[in-house]
Design a protein around this motif. Structure first.
Motif, PDB file in Angstrom:
ATOM      1  N   VAL A   1      -0.642  -7.544   9.748  1.00 17.84           N
ATOM      2  CA  VAL A   1      -0.499  -6.815   8.496  1.00 17.84           C
ATOM      3  C   VAL A   1      -1.510  -5.679   8.543  1.00 17.84           C
ATOM      4  O   VAL A   1      -2.711  -5.925   8.652  1.00 17.84           O
ATOM      5  CB  VAL A   1      -0.756  -7.745   7.289  1.00 17.84           C
ATOM      6  CG1 VAL A   1      -0.561  -6.996   5.986  1.00 17.84           C
ATOM      7  CG2 VAL A   1       0.165  -8.953   7.359  1.00 17.84           C
ATOM      8  N   GLU A   2      -1.015  -4.431   8.475  1.00 19.84           N
ATOM      9  CA  GLU A   2      -1.887  -3.283   8.674  1.00 19.84           C
ATOM     10  C   GLU A   2      -2.516  -2.730   7.402  1.00 19.84           C
ATOM     11  O   GLU A   2      -3.723  -2.563   7.335  1.00 19.84           O
ATOM     12  CB  GLU A   2      -1.115  -2.160   9.370  1.00 19.84           C
ATOM     13  CG  GLU A   2      -0.704  -2.507  10.782  1.00 19.84           C
ATOM     14  CD  GLU A   2      -0.051  -1.352  11.478  1.00 19.84           C
ATOM     15  OE1 GLU A   2       0.844  -0.718  10.872  1.00 19.84           O
ATOM     16  OE2 GLU A   2      -0.440  -1.079  12.619  1.00 19.84           O
ATOM     17  N   TYR A   3      -1.689  -2.387   6.408  1.00 20.67           N
ATOM     18  CA  TYR A   3      -2.228  -1.757   5.205  1.00 20.67           C
ATOM     19  C   TYR A   3      -1.273  -1.900   4.035  1.00 20.67           C
ATOM     20  O   TYR A   3      -0.121  -2.261   4.201  1.00 20.67           O
ATOM     21  CB  TYR A   3      -2.540  -0.274   5.449  1.00 20.67           C
ATOM     22  CG  TYR A   3      -1.397   0.524   6.043  1.00 20.67           C
ATOM     23  CD1 TYR A   3      -0.425   1.097   5.237  1.00 20.67           C
ATOM     24  CD2 TYR A   3      -1.294   0.701   7.422  1.00 20.67           C
ATOM     25  CE1 TYR A   3       0.622   1.819   5.783  1.00 20.67           C
ATOM     26  CE2 TYR A   3      -0.251   1.428   7.980  1.00 20.67           C
ATOM     27  CZ  TYR A   3       0.698   1.990   7.145  1.00 20.67           C
ATOM     28  OH  TYR A   3       1.742   2.707   7.686  1.00 20.67           O
ATOM     29  N   LYS A   4      -1.793  -1.623   2.828  1.00 17.06           N
ATOM     30  CA  LYS A   4      -1.008  -1.713   1.601  1.00 17.06           C
ATOM     31  C   LYS A   4      -0.095  -0.507   1.454  1.00 17.06           C
ATOM     32  O   LYS A   4      -0.431   0.594   1.880  1.00 17.06           O
ATOM     33  CB  LYS A   4      -1.924  -1.749   0.380  1.00 17.06           C
ATOM     34  CG  LYS A   4      -2.822  -2.945   0.313  1.00 17.06           C
ATOM     35  CD  LYS A   4      -3.684  -2.848  -0.937  1.00 17.06           C
ATOM     36  CE  LYS A   4      -4.735  -3.919  -0.966  1.00 17.06           C
ATOM     37  NZ  LYS A   4      -5.515  -3.866  -2.222  1.00 17.06           N
ATOM     38  N   LEU A   5       1.038  -0.709   0.813  1.00 15.46           N
ATOM     39  CA  LEU A   5       1.976   0.367   0.522  1.00 15.46           C
ATOM     40  C   LEU A   5       2.205   0.489  -0.982  1.00 15.46           C
ATOM     41  O   LEU A   5       3.221   1.017  -1.406  1.00 15.46           O
ATOM     42  CB  LEU A   5       3.327   0.095   1.197  1.00 15.46           C
ATOM     43  CG  LEU A   5       3.340   0.089   2.703  1.00 15.46           C
ATOM     44  CD1 LEU A   5       4.694  -0.372   3.224  1.00 15.46           C
ATOM     45  CD2 LEU A   5       3.030   1.475   3.236  1.00 15.46           C
ATOM     46  N   ASN A   6       1.286   0.006  -1.779  1.00 18.61           N
ATOM     47  CA  ASN A   6       1.480   0.029  -3.230  1.00 18.61           C
ATOM     48  C   ASN A   6       1.715   1.438  -3.729  1.00 18.61           C
ATOM     49  O   ASN A   6       1.302   2.408  -3.105  1.00 18.61           O
ATOM     50  CB  ASN A   6       0.300  -0.615  -3.935  1.00 18.61           C
ATOM     51  CG  ASN A   6       0.242  -2.100  -3.695  1.00 18.61           C
ATOM     52  OD1 ASN A   6       1.171  -2.667  -3.130  1.00 18.61           O
ATOM     53  ND2 ASN A   6      -0.811  -2.743  -4.114  1.00 18.61           N
ATOM     54  N   GLY A   7       2.376   1.562  -4.869  1.00 17.37           N
ATOM     55  CA  GLY A   7       2.824   2.834  -5.428  1.00 17.37           C
ATOM     56  C   GLY A   7       1.793   3.937  -5.455  1.00 17.37           C
ATOM     57  O   GLY A   7       0.613   3.712  -5.680  1.00 17.37           O
ATOM     58  N   ALA A   8       2.257   5.146  -5.234  1.00 17.55           N
ATOM     59  CA  ALA A   8       1.390   6.325  -5.212  1.00 17.55           C
ATOM     60  C   ALA A   8       0.692   6.484  -6.545  1.00 17.55           C
ATOM     61  O   ALA A   8       1.288   6.350  -7.604  1.00 17.55           O
ATOM     62  CB  ALA A   8       2.214   7.565  -4.890  1.00 17.55           C
ATOM     63  N   GLY A   9      -0.583   6.797  -6.511  1.00 18.68           N
ATOM     64  CA  GLY A   9      -1.354   7.053  -7.708  1.00 18.68           C
ATOM     65  C   GLY A   9      -1.949   5.805  -8.330  1.00 18.68           C
ATOM     66  O   GLY A   9      -2.798   5.892  -9.196  1.00 18.68           O
ATOM     67  N   GLY A  10      -1.517   4.627  -7.895  1.00 14.03           N
ATOM     68  CA  GLY A  10      -2.068   3.395  -8.426  1.00 14.03           C
ATOM     69  C   GLY A  10      -3.454   3.146  -7.867  1.00 14.03           C
ATOM     70  O   GLY A  10      -3.881   3.772  -6.901  1.00 14.03           O
TER      71      GLY A  10
END
Length: 102
Positions: free
Chosen positions: A74-83
């Protein structure tokens, strides 16, 4: 579908399934990795996948996964932009060890 007879068969199937995707959702975080929910599945993995220790993963994080040396990480988070958990392109490049000459 035939019943899986051994843990090894189940683990091999889980690894094959994991490598088909590039994203997943973190189900739970453990000392030795995270369990993942893959697209098209409602059940979390039984396997604990290794993850980037410089990122603080939490249950519910949408993440990028990659196959590395025969295993999934698991490399990195992809959570929504600006969050608050958003990650910038510059941070991704830094994590990946890439530098920009611009």
């Amino acid at each position: 579908m035939a019943l899986l007879e051994t843990y090894q068969q189940e683990a091999k199937l889980a690894e094959k399934t994991a490598t088909e995707y590039k994203t997943a959702v973190v189900d739970a975080v453990f000392d030795d990795g995270v369990t993942l929910i893959f697209p098209d599945s409602s059940e979390p993995s039984k396997k604990h996948y290794k993850c980037n220790s410089s990122v603080g993963f939490s249950a519910g994080d949408r993440v990028h996964i990659a196959k590395e040396n025969g295993t999934v990480i698991v490399e990195y988070k992809l959570n929504g932009a600006g969050g608050s958990d958003a990650i910038s392109i510059e941070e991704i490049k830094e994590i990946m060890g890439m530098t920009s000459n611009v």
